[in-house]
Design a protein around this motif. Structure first.
Motif, mmCIF file in Angstrom:
data_model
loop_
_atom_site.group_PDB
_atom_site.id
_atom_site.type_symbol
_atom_site.label_atom_id
_atom_site.label_comp_id
_atom_site.label_asym_id
_atom_site.label_seq_id
_atom_site.Cartn_x
_atom_site.Cartn_y
_atom_site.Cartn_z
ATOM 1 N N GLU A 1 -2.630 60.645 6.431
ATOM 2 C CA GLU A 1 -4.073 60.652 6.701
ATOM 3 C C GLU A 1 -4.407 59.696 7.847
ATOM 4 O OE1 GLU A 1 -5.791 59.437 3.034
ATOM 5 O OE2 GLU A 1 -5.575 61.402 2.072
ATOM 6 N N ALA A 2 -3.707 58.583 7.877
ATOM 7 C CA ALA A 2 -3.906 57.579 8.924
ATOM 8 C C ALA A 2 -2.584 56.858 9.150
ATOM 9 C CB ALA A 2 -4.984 56.583 8.523
ATOM 10 N N SER A 3 -2.364 56.389 10.378
ATOM 11 C CA SER A 3 -1.118 55.690 10.667
ATOM 12 C C SER A 3 -1.289 54.832 11.915
ATOM 13 C CB SER A 3 0.033 56.686 10.874
ATOM 14 O OG SER A 3 -0.228 57.541 11.976
ATOM 15 N N TYR A 4 -0.411 53.840 12.019
ATOM 16 C CA TYR A 4 -0.419 53.000 13.218
ATOM 17 C C TYR A 4 0.928 52.306 13.343
ATOM 18 C CZ TYR A 4 -2.473 50.286 17.009
ATOM 19 O OH TYR A 4 -2.774 49.759 18.250
ATOM 20 N N TYR A 5 1.388 52.166 14.575
ATOM 21 C CA TYR A 5 2.624 51.440 14.841
ATOM 22 C C TYR A 5 2.294 50.223 15.693
ATOM 23 C CZ TYR A 5 7.314 50.392 16.662
ATOM 24 O OH TYR A 5 8.485 49.781 17.007
ATOM 25 N N TYR A 6 2.609 49.042 15.175
ATOM 26 C CA TYR A 6 2.369 47.805 15.911
ATOM 27 C C TYR A 6 3.714 47.225 16.326
ATOM 28 C CZ TYR A 6 -0.842 44.183 17.479
ATOM 29 O OH TYR A 6 -1.612 43.361 18.253
ATOM 30 N N LYS A 7 3.908 47.109 17.613
ATOM 31 C CA LYS A 7 5.184 46.661 18.169
ATOM 32 C C LYS A 7 4.994 45.330 18.890
ATOM 33 C CE LYS A 7 8.558 48.286 21.643
ATOM 34 N NZ LYS A 7 8.931 49.456 22.473
ATOM 35 N N PHE A 8 5.660 44.297 18.378
ATOM 36 C CA PHE A 8 5.671 43.005 19.062
ATOM 37 C C PHE A 8 6.889 43.036 19.980
ATOM 38 C CE2 PHE A 8 6.329 38.490 19.687
ATOM 39 C CZ PHE A 8 5.035 37.985 19.762
ATOM 40 N N GLY B 1 -5.456 47.420 9.740
ATOM 41 C CA GLY B 1 -6.795 47.312 10.326
ATOM 42 C C GLY B 1 -7.054 48.323 11.427
ATOM 43 N N LEU B 2 -5.991 48.823 12.046
ATOM 44 C CA LEU B 2 -6.145 49.755 13.169
ATOM 45 C C LEU B 2 -5.880 51.208 12.784
ATOM 46 C CD1 LEU B 2 -4.427 47.529 15.861
ATOM 47 C CD2 LEU B 2 -6.832 48.202 15.845
ATOM 48 N N CYS B 3 -5.527 51.435 11.528
ATOM 49 C CA CYS B 3 -5.290 52.812 11.074
ATOM 50 C C CYS B 3 -6.559 53.644 11.152
ATOM 51 C CB CYS B 3 -4.776 52.812 9.631
ATOM 52 S SG CYS B 3 -2.977 52.645 9.510
#
Length: 260
Positions: free
Chosen positions: A165-172, A258-260
């Motif tokens: 339904e929602a997703s996000y990839y956070y890459k440092f 928080g960004l999804c």
């Protein structure tokens, strides 16, 4: 470099037949394999290219599942995975344009680099790795740093992602290599939440199950405030300590939610 035979079959059957020969190895994007050949860390007698096989390229969505064929490039996923924006974002952050237009999802998953991006999405989404012989659940497929369930001569033909339904990839990002120093993929489904972590652990990609359980009840960054990530098995190198990477896992998970 050294002498070896190079073949470029036009069909999957031709490729599988060529791979039956002793010391033959498949070549997909070659972003990892070619450098190891130059350093003679890998010395197959024959390279079997998968890039000219049209049946191994492309992606489609049906019944809530996105199927991406094994020789599909990162660039193509970034442009065409419109039904799955979290995965499209992940693909768009891999390397640089040259890498994205050459590297493939099958090659990335087959290599299972501990800092590769795709494994985090595969784990979070509980994807299915499809080979020429069988289908393998992501939890069974990844077996540690550079280790997978693939057998000799077995190749990845597709990957099936249940679309969240929602997703996000956070890459440092580690600036020099553009690999993630730590990367977190969060996928929210109607009945569960997946959290896949890459770049942090000596054992390779893993699911942060405690966060998954907390977020399934309360999908907010606050749900993981009281959780801690053990640093015991985290990578420690010149770029960051084990404790730093453990801290990043929690921070990036919260930001992804928080960004999804």
């Amino acid at each position: 470099m050294y002498n070896f035979e190079f073949v470029k079959p036009k069909t999957l059957d031709e490729a599988l037949a060529a791979l039956q020969e002793e010391d033959a190895q498949p070549l997909s994007g070659g972003q990892t394999l070619i450098p190891t050949l130059k350093q003679r860390l890998n010395m197959p007698s024959k390279l079997v290219s998968l890039l000219g096989i049209s049946d191994l390229v492309g992606l489609s969505s049906a019944g809530g599942v996105m199927t991406i064929k094994g020789a599909t490039t990162h660039g193509q996923v970034a442009k065409e995975a419109t039904d799955f924006p979290g995965l499209a974002r992940l693909a768009s952050l891999i390397g640089d344009p040259a890498v994205r237009n050459r590297g493939t999802i099958g090659g990335s998953l087959a290599n299972n680099d501990p800092s590769a991006c795709y494994p985090s999405a595969a784990m979070a989404c509980q994807a299915t790795i499809v080979t020429d012989r069988r289908e393998i659940a992501a939890d069974d497929y990844f077996q540690g740093m550079f280790a997978t369930a693939l057998e000799e001569g077995e190749i990845i033909t597709a990957v099936k992602f249940p679309i969240p339904e929602a997703s996000y990839y956070y890459k440092f990002e580690q600036p020099a290599s553009r690999f993630p120093l730590t990367g977190v993929f969060v996928a929210k489904y109607a009945d569960r939440v997946g959290v896949g972590v890459t770049g942090a652990s000596n054992d390779g990609v893993f699911r942060w199950t405690e966060a998954e359980e907390a977020l399934a009840s309360d999908f907010s960054a606050g749900a993981i405030e009281g959780l801690t990530v053990p640093a015991d098995d985290m990578i420690a190198d010149m770029h960051g300590s084990a404790e730093y990477r453990a801290h990043l896992v929690k921070v990036l998970t919260g930001r992804s939610v928080g960004l999804c």
